[in-house]
Design a protein around this motif. Sequence first.
Motif, PDB file in Angstrom:
ATOM      1  N   MET A   1       1.720  -0.853  -6.851  1.00 36.66           N
ATOM      2  CA  MET A   1       2.302   0.292  -6.103  1.00 36.66           C
ATOM      3  C   MET A   1       1.318   0.327  -4.839  1.00 36.66           C
ATOM      4  N   GLY A   2       1.004  -0.032  -4.164  1.00 34.52           N
ATOM      5  CA  GLY A   2      -0.021  -0.182  -2.830  1.00 34.52           C
ATOM      6  C   GLY A   2      -1.332   0.247  -3.138  1.00 34.52           C
TER       7      GLY A   2
ATOM      8  N   GLU B   1      -4.861   1.350  -2.316  1.00 34.19           N
ATOM      9  CA  GLU B   1      -5.860   2.706  -3.219  1.00 34.19           C
ATOM     10  C   GLU B   1      -6.727   2.565  -1.565  1.00 34.19           C
TER      11      GLU B   1
ATOM     12  N   GLU C   1      -3.176   0.604  11.237  1.00 32.62           N
ATOM     13  CA  GLU C   1      -1.833   0.101  10.548  1.00 32.62           C
ATOM     14  C   GLU C   1      -2.264  -1.051   9.351  1.00 32.62           C
TER      15      GLU C   1
ATOM     16  N   TYR D   1      -3.954  -0.755   6.817  1.00 30.96           N
ATOM     17  CA  TYR D   1      -4.091  -0.114   6.270  1.00 30.96           C
ATOM     18  C   TYR D   1      -2.877   0.648   5.515  1.00 30.96           C
ATOM     19  N   LEU D   2      -1.893   1.471   6.183  1.00 31.94           N
ATOM     20  CA  LEU D   2      -0.242   1.345   6.314  1.00 31.94           C
ATOM     21  C   LEU D   2       0.324   0.627   5.718  1.00 31.94           C
ATOM     22  N   ARG D   3      -0.076  -0.503   6.099  1.00 33.56           N
ATOM     23  CA  ARG D   3       0.736  -1.835   6.261  1.00 33.56           C
ATOM     24  C   ARG D   3       0.935  -2.235   4.246  1.00 33.56           C
TER      25      ARG D   3
ATOM     26  N   ARG E   1      -0.888   0.236   1.966  1.00 34.87           N
ATOM     27  CA  ARG E   1      -0.226   1.367   1.042  1.00 34.87           C
ATOM     28  C   ARG E   1       0.505   0.761   0.512  1.00 34.87           C
ATOM     29  N   SER E   2       1.456   0.643   1.697  1.00 31.46           N
ATOM     30  CA  SER E   2       2.877  -0.076   0.889  1.00 31.46           C
ATOM     31  C   SER E   2       4.059  -1.252   0.849  1.00 31.46           C
ATOM     32  N   ALA E   3       2.460  -1.759   0.365  1.00 32.69           N
ATOM     33  CA  ALA E   3       3.258  -3.979  -0.157  1.00 32.69           C
ATOM     34  C   ALA E   3       3.547  -3.936  -1.061  1.00 32.69           C
ATOM     35  N   HIS E   4       3.983  -4.475  -1.677  1.00 33.95           N
ATOM     36  CA  HIS E   4       4.759  -4.499  -2.968  1.00 33.95           C
ATOM     37  C   HIS E   4       3.727  -5.891  -3.452  1.00 33.95           C
TER      38      HIS E   4
END
Length: 337
Positions: free
Chosen positions: A5-6, A8, A39, A41-43, A45-48
């Motif tokens: 789910m992204g 941690e 940036e 990290y944000l990517r 975190r949102s990765a499937h």
Amino acid sequence: MMGAMGMEVERFTEHRRTLFGIAYRMLGSATEADDIVQEAYLRARSAHEIPAAPGPWLATIVTRLCLDVLKSARARRETYVGTWLPEPVLTGEVVDLGARVSPLLGGADVDALEPGARLDAAESVSMALLVLLETLSPLERAAFVLRDVFDWEFDAIAAALERTPSTCRQLVHRARQHIASGQPRFRATEAERQRLLGAFVQALSEGDASKLASLFADDVVASSDGGGKVKAARRDVIGPDRVSRLLIGLGRLGAQAGMLFEFCSVNGGPALLLREHGRLVAVLGIEVSPAGASLIWMLRNPDKLGRLEATLAAEAGATLDGSREVERVGRGGELLN
């Protein structure tokens, strides 16, 4: 790949120092490197899906983000007021930037590197080298940093840059030739560096221009970066006599203003932090060759001093404003990779 789910933040943080190290060496800006790491990290975190060993994947994200920034950086450099210098980073009283073999890829075949190609950790963040890296193309810079600083295999570099291994070898070869043409053949020892710094400070405090000039290499250069925000020489000053007169004059002005200085290691070399009424107003660093001081750089642009001052405050145990740190992965701090 494993489903997720992204990523941690705790897992990402395991790789943050290495990611910051790549970004800083590619951009010459610690502030922008922090933003790149955030940036990434944000990517993540949102990765499937996230690889079981995410290091190379994260490093590839950072590398490609840096390439995007470098494309616009050249245009910004052309409009910069005066000399542009990299943003300084604290490297501690004892320079220890970590193991050279990248833990991201399980370690490269270090012996396969050409003799003399490896950069030690301190050299890889020196002002002299970072200034030279600015003259490379973005792809040359990325390939050089990944290969000669982080010991990546050419197959891994090719995947990150979306080029063939053969092309990446050519990029590294051209970068090495260019870097070698701008660097001294021999390096000063740590003892030589410390001895010269002590003599430098003594001559500067005595206001002795001739003694100061005797410490410089014949081709010494003094570079100042004020960014148009504060007064600074807009062109490099070259030669022992001219550089010594410049520094003696600055020393007198600093004494009149009640400036205080302290020693520390910045970008892997000896430096003086200059403070006025407790506020950091300049960093003066020295690059040393066996022939003497070869580069004197002074960073005065306040936009490039804020992060360093915050790092110094954190080192001293001060409490920093965390209002911007909403699940942020933190600052780069000392370069450990």
